[in-house]
Design an enzyme around this catalytic site. Structure first.
Site, short mmCIF file in Angstrom:
data_model
loop_
_atom_site.label_atom_id
_atom_site.label_comp_id
_atom_site.label_asym_id
_atom_site.label_seq_id
_atom_site.Cartn_x
_atom_site.Cartn_y
_atom_site.Cartn_z
CG HIS A 441 -1.81 0.90 1.38
ND1 HIS A 441 -2.18 1.92 2.29
CD2 HIS A 441 -3.19 0.99 0.72
CE1 HIS A 441 -3.63 3.03 1.90
NE2 HIS A 441 -4.04 2.06 0.55
NE ARG A 570 -12.70 9.25 4.76
CZ ARG A 570 -12.14 8.41 4.25
NH1 ARG A 570 -10.77 9.14 3.63
NH2 ARG A 570 -12.09 7.43 4.07
#
Length: 691
Positions: A441, A570
C-alpha cells in the site's frame, strides 16, 4: 511500555467502539451534506449518491466480513462484539440510513431539483406524450436486449449478479406452451443506461430524466404477451465481494486472482433491497433463494439503486448548481530541469489545492532523460488511461531499467491492475506483485540518475495513490526529495519487495510491517514521559480511520498521564474519547467537505522539538501489521510548518464542516462559537493555495 491502566483485552468492548457501526456513522455525516441547503443543489445530490455507493461497499466488505465471522465463530475486534449482535445493530442503523436517503430524495432533493428545472419523473407524472415516447424507447432500445426467465421446474431460480437491477414479475394465465403463470425474473443488462434523458421536444424541458427501473416496470407486460402481469417489483442483491486467494498455496498469484474474479459476482448474498410494496410471499421466495434472513432485507421507497441518479449530476449542464471550478496551483518544479529544483530543496505538494502534474512531469522527464538509468514505482490504484503507466512504458522502451510493484489485490481494482501489469510486462517493465500475505500500500517512486561521477537518487513519497483523478478530489500530501538517507531507505524498501532479503535498518523512514507500529508506540510513550515529568505532552494526528487496539490503549495511557491528544479521523474510529479517568484528554473530530480527506499526518510535540510525519498508513490493524506502508518525516522546517498549519491546525479550527465524537459513538456538528466567524478548513486552503 509500562501502563497504569487496568489491562484491557481486545474483547473488552467498554473501551472500544465497534468498527462497523462507526463506519456506518460516517455515512450519516455524508448525508448531512446532502441536506445542507448552503451547498449547491447538484453537489447535494452527489453527496446523496456517495452515501449510497459507500453503503454498497460497506455491505460488500464490512457486513460480509461480519457474516463470515458469524459462520466461523469468534468476536469482532477491537471491541469484542458477537457477530450476531453486530448484524442486528448493523441492520438497525443501516435501515435508518436507507430511510434517510430515500426521504432526502423523495421529499427534499427531487422536488427542489424540479423547482430548478431538473426533473426526474416518476411514472405517475408522465404525460401521454412522454409515455408514448418511453414505450417506443422500451420497444426499440430495451426489449431487444432483455431475456426474461419464467420460473418452473425447467427454469430454476437464476444466478443473480451482484448489485444488478432485477424485476420479479408475478404472472397470471398461460403462455404459448400452455404453462401456467407464476413468477418470472427480468434482469436489466449492464449495457443499458440506468438514467434516460427525455428529448426536449418530447418533454418540454432541457433536463428531464427517467429511471430505467421505472420504464422496465411500466412496460414489463410487453415481455409476456397473452399473460396478465399481477405485479412487478424491483430488487437488488448485494454479495460478499472480498476475494480470498490462499497465497501460500498458489504458484501464480495473477492466475489465481483471475479465477477468483470470475466468481466474485456470485458469492454469498449479504443484503436484499426490494420494493416496499412487494408481497410477503414473493419476499419469502427471494430470501430462500439467497439464503438470507429478515435482518438482511431493506424495503425501498423508490429506485433500488439510488446511486444511479449520479448520472443526472453528470448530464445536467448547470454549472451554477455545482461547486465553482478551481485551478490547482502549479508545483514549483522547473519544467526544463526538474531535478535541479529538487536538489535545491525538498518540494511539498498538497493535493488537490496544488496540482498533481509535477509528479507526472518529473516521471515524463525522467523517461526521456539520457542520464536516468532506473525507475522504480509502486502502483496501487492509477485510474483509467493513466499517464503514470504511459510514462513508465515510455521509459522502458527508452532503455531505462524500470521496475514496478503492482498490488493486484487493491480492492475493486484487481481486474484493472491485472491488465496494466500485462501491459507493463509487454513493454519490458519488470513487474512484481509484492509480498505474499502483505498488500503493498506504500506510495513510492524512485529515480536513479547519473550526475557526473555519482549516481543520485530522487524520490517521491505520498499519502495517496498515483491517480490523477483522485488527486483532484482527495486531499493528500506528496514529498519530492533527494535526501540521501530517505533515498537510501526507499531503495532498500524496493530491494526488500523484490527479493527475499532480511528486514533492513531504515535511517529516516518508518515502514510497516516492521518499524511503524512500534515507533508510533515509542513516540506516544515519549509524550507520556514528558507529561509525567511535568513537561507538555501533545499529540495531533490526522487519518482516515483508527482501530488498532494497542495504539488505542497507548493513547488512553497517554491521556491518563496528561498528554493532550487531538485526533482528526475522517471515518471509522474505535477509540472512545472523553471517558472519565480514561480518555478525558482526547478529542476526536471528523471533517466532511468538498474533498475527501485522505492524507495521514502524525505530529508529536516532543517538549518543543516537534516531529511531523506523513504516511500512507492509517492507525489500523491492517495498515500497521499486515501491509507494506511508508511513513516519512518532513525534515525541512519551513515545509514541516506548512504541513502542520495546513493539515492539522487548520482542521482543528474548522467550525463549519467538522463533527465531534463523544464517548457513546455519536457525532455532533461543531457549531460556530459566539463572536467567532465561520471557518472552513478546505475553503481556507482553496483561498490560500488556489486563489
Amino acid at each position: 511500555m509500562t501502563s497504569s491502566l487496568t489491562p484491557i483485552e481486545p474483547s473488552d468492548g467498554e473501551l472500544f467502539l465497534n468498527r462497523e457501526l462507526s463506519q456506518l456513522e460516517f455515512n450519516f455525516r455524508v448525508m448531512a451534506q446532502a441536506e445542507d441547503t448552503s451547498l449547491p443543489l447538484l453537489e447535494r445530490l452527489r453527496y446523496l449518491c456517495i452515501s449510497c455507493t459507500n453503503l454498497d461497499e460497506f455491505f460488500e466488505i464490512r457486513a460480509a466480513t461480519v457474516r463470515t465471522a458469524l459462520q466461523f465463530g469468534g468476536p469482532l475486534i477491537p471491541d469484542g462484539m458477537a457477530p450476531a449482535r453486530a448484524l442486528e445493530l448493523i441492520h438497525a442503523k443501516a435501515s435508518k440510513l436507507v430511510e434517510a436517503q430515500y426521504r432526502c430524495w423523495n421529499e427534499i432533493l427531487r422536488p427542489t431539483l424540479a423547482d430548478a428545472g431538473i426533473r426526474v419523473l416518476t411514472r405517475a407524472s408522465w404525460t401521454e406524450t412522454q409515455q408514448r415516447w418511453l414505450h417506443d424507447y422500451f420497444e426499440n432500445d430495451i426489449l431487444p436486449v432483455l431475456s426474461p426467465l419464467g420460473l418452473d421446474p425447467a427454469h430454476p431460480f437464476p444466478r443473480i449478479l451482484n448489485k444488478s437491477l432485477n424485476v420479479v414479475v408475478v404472472l397470471e394465465g398461460k403462455d404459448a406452451f400452455g404453462r401456467k403463470g407464476g413468477m418470472a425474473i427480468v434482469r436489466a443488462p449492464r449495457s443499458l443506461p440506468r438514467i434516460i434523458q427525455l428529448p426536449e421536444e418530447i418533454s418540454g424541458g432541457k433536463h428531464d430524466y427517467v429511471f430505467l427501473s421505472s420504464v422496465l416496470t411500466a412496460f414489463v407486460d410487453d415481455l409476456f404477451p397473452g399473460m396478465k402481469v399481477k405485479g412487478a417489483y424491483q430488487f437488488r442483491v448485494t454479495r460478499n465481494s472480498e476475494l480470498f486467494v490462499d497465497e501460500e498455496e498458489v504458484e501464480n498469484l495473477a492466475s489465481a486472482l483471475k479465477d477468483e474474479l470470475v466468481s466474485r459476482g456470485f458469492r454469498p448474498a449479504v443484503r436484499l433491497e426490494i420494493a416496499e410494496d412487494c408481497p410477503p410471499a414473493i419476499l419469502k421466495t427471494l430470501l430462500a433463494n439467497f439464503d438470507l434472513g429478515e435482518n438482511a432485507v431493506y424495503r425501498i421507497n423508490g429506485p433500488v439503486n439510488l446511486s444511479r441518479v449520479q448520472q443526472v449530476y453528470d448530464l445536467a449542464n448547470r454549472p451554477e448548481l455545482k461547486f465553482p471550478p478551481f485551478k490547482s496551483r502549479k508545483g514549483q518544479l522547473d519544467e526544463d530541469s526538474p531535478f535541479d529544483t529538487i536538489r535545491e530543496g525538498d518540494v511539498l505538494l498538497h493535493h488537490p489545492y496544488e496540482s498533481f502534474s509535477p509528479v507526472l512531469d518529473l516521471l515524463a522527464f525522467a523517461a526521456s532523460d539520457p542520464n536516468v538509468l532506473a525507475i522504480k514505482q509502486t502502483v496501487y490504484r492509477t485510474g483509467k488511461d493513466s499517464k503514470i503507466i504511459e510514462h513508465l512504458v515510455t521509459a522502458a522502451r527508452n532503455g531505462k531499467d524500470v521496475t514496478v510493484v503492482v498490488e493486484l489485490r487493491a480492492r475493486f481494482d484487481e481486474e484493472a491492475n491485472l491488465k496494466l501489469a500485462d501491459r507493463l510486462q509487454e513493454a519490458g517493465v519488470q513487474v512484481m506483485y509484492g509480498v505474499v500475505g502483505y498488500k503493498t500500500h506504500a506510495k513510492m517512486q524512485l529515480i536513479v540518475r547519473r550526475e557526473g561521477k555519482v549516481l543520485r537518487r530522487y524520490v517521491h513519497l505520498g499519502t495517496g495513490n498515483y491517480h490523477s483523478g483522485t488527486a483532484r478530489t482527495y486531499t493528500d500530501i506528496g514529498l519530492m526529495t533527494c535526501n540521501p538517507e530517505i533515498a537510501a531507505d526507499v531503495h532498500g524498501m524496493f530491494q526488500q519487495l523484490s527479493g527475499l532479503a532480511p528486514a533492513i535498518k531504515l535511517k529516516r523512514l518508518l515502514a510497516s510491517p516492521f518499524t511503524l507500529h512500534k515507533n508510533i508506540l515509542k513516540k506516544i510513550e515519549r509524550e507520556i514521559k514528558h507529561a509525567r515529568a511535568g513537561r507538555p505532552g501533545h499529540i495531533i494526528a490526522k487519518m482516515n480511520a483508527i482501530n488498532e487496539a494497542t495504539v488505542i490503549r497507548a493513547l488512553y495511557e497517554a491521556s491518563q498521564a496528561g498528554v493532550k491528544i487531538e485526533l482528526i479521523v475522517r471515518g471509522a474510529c474505535c477509540l472512545r474519547p472523553g471517558v472519565p479517568g480514561i480518555s478525558e484528554n482526547i478529542t476526536v473530530r471528523s471533517v466532511v467537505g468538498r474533498f475527501l480527506e485522505h492524507s495521514r499526518v502524525y505530529w508529536f510535540g516532543n517538549d518543543g522539538e516537534p516531529e511531523i510525519f506523513c504516511s500512507s498508513a492509517d492507525w489500523m490493524e491492517r495498515n500497521l501489521l499486515r501491509r507494506v506502508e511508508t511513513c516519512f518525516p518532513i525534515l525541512d522546517p519551513a515545509l514541516a510548518k506548512r504541513v502542520f498549519d495546513e493539515e492539522l491546525a487548520n482542521y482543528l479550527t474548522d467550525n463549519t464542516q467538522a463533527w465531534q465524537l463523544d464517548a457513546k459513538g455519536n457525532y455532533t456538528r461543531v457549531p460556530p462559537q459566539p463572536e467567532v466567524a465561520p471557518y472552513s478548513a478546505q475553503g481556507a486552503l482553496l483561498a490560500r493555495l488556489c486563489g
